[in-house]
Design an enzyme around this catalytic site. Sequence first.
Site, short mmCIF file in Angstrom:
data_model
loop_
_atom_site.label_atom_id
_atom_site.label_comp_id
_atom_site.label_asym_id
_atom_site.label_seq_id
_atom_site.Cartn_x
_atom_site.Cartn_y
_atom_site.Cartn_z
N ILE A 153 0.91 -1.15 0.00
CA ILE A 153 0.00 0.00 0.00
C ILE A 153 0.95 1.20 0.00
O ILE A 153 1.88 1.27 0.80
CB ILE A 153 -0.95 -0.02 1.23
CG1 ILE A 153 -1.85 1.22 1.26
CG2 ILE A 153 -0.24 -0.16 2.55
CD1 ILE A 153 -3.00 1.12 2.30
N SER A 154 0.75 2.13 -0.93
CA SER A 154 1.69 3.23 -1.09
C SER A 154 1.74 4.12 0.15
O SER A 154 0.79 4.20 0.92
CB SER A 154 1.32 4.09 -2.30
OG SER A 154 1.39 3.33 -3.48
N GLN A 155 2.88 4.80 0.28
CA GLN A 155 3.07 5.77 1.36
C GLN A 155 2.03 6.89 1.21
O GLN A 155 1.80 7.37 0.09
CB GLN A 155 4.48 6.33 1.22
CG GLN A 155 4.92 7.25 2.30
CD GLN A 155 6.33 7.79 2.03
OE1 GLN A 155 7.08 7.24 1.23
NE2 GLN A 155 6.67 8.87 2.70
#
Length: 218
Positions: free
Chosen positions: A66-68
């Site tokens: 899950i992206s930053q």
Amino acid sequence: MAEFEDSYKHRGMRKKLVKLLENKGITNHHVLNAIGKVPRHFFFDNAFVEHAYQDKAFPIGEGQTISQPYTVAFQSEYLRIKPGNKVLEIGTGSGYQACVLLELGAELHTIEYQKNLYDRTRRFLPKMGYTTNFYYGDGSKGIPSQAPFDNIIVTAGAPLVPKSLVNQLTIGGVLIIPVGDNEKQKMYRITKLSENKLKKEAFDFFSFVPLLGKEGWG
Ligand code: SAM
């Protein structure tokens, strides 16, 4: 996955995250509001909930992340979405970025290359109250049957800007895409000024998992 409880404590942590993103340079209030609305801890197993509101990427299985939050906010801001825009997201992953795009009023089409993630996310998002159009397949080629798109966001690192994606933009449409090697990628924004004129802007370096498929790394 965590239970669907959005407590006072969770909301407090989310507010702090929004402040942090503001301090890091995110200025678009619609984007900050959207991040402030989506319960990111719903995407985490109970054991890892304390990681949900830290500004970092996190493993979601199948070797993906899950992206930053900063990356999600940055891409969302630079994408210049207006409510009602037809938006293509390449790399559905956990679905977190998709929720942010939906909060921004996108008519969203999101595509994922990994069957397990596609299956998981298309079942999970409606449980959170987010409904959208999910596709399974190679997004490096775009989705020709649904084109053109006002905005295209690529959430995986590409070796080059895929021609198919530029072709599937409307005139005035915006593509945001990280381009580089397997370690780091420069964020590019491509605006389609006319059928054969593009404006290309370069921003900071980021670090994404690779964009696979025909117009990705293969
Ligand atoms: N947007 C995601 C989120 O909010 O969780 C982050 C996604 S993760 C950084 C990148 C995703 O791109 C992975 O789920 C990966 O499987 C997917 N991906 C890689 N190549 C792809 C391709 N050619 N088409 C569609 N998805 C792809």
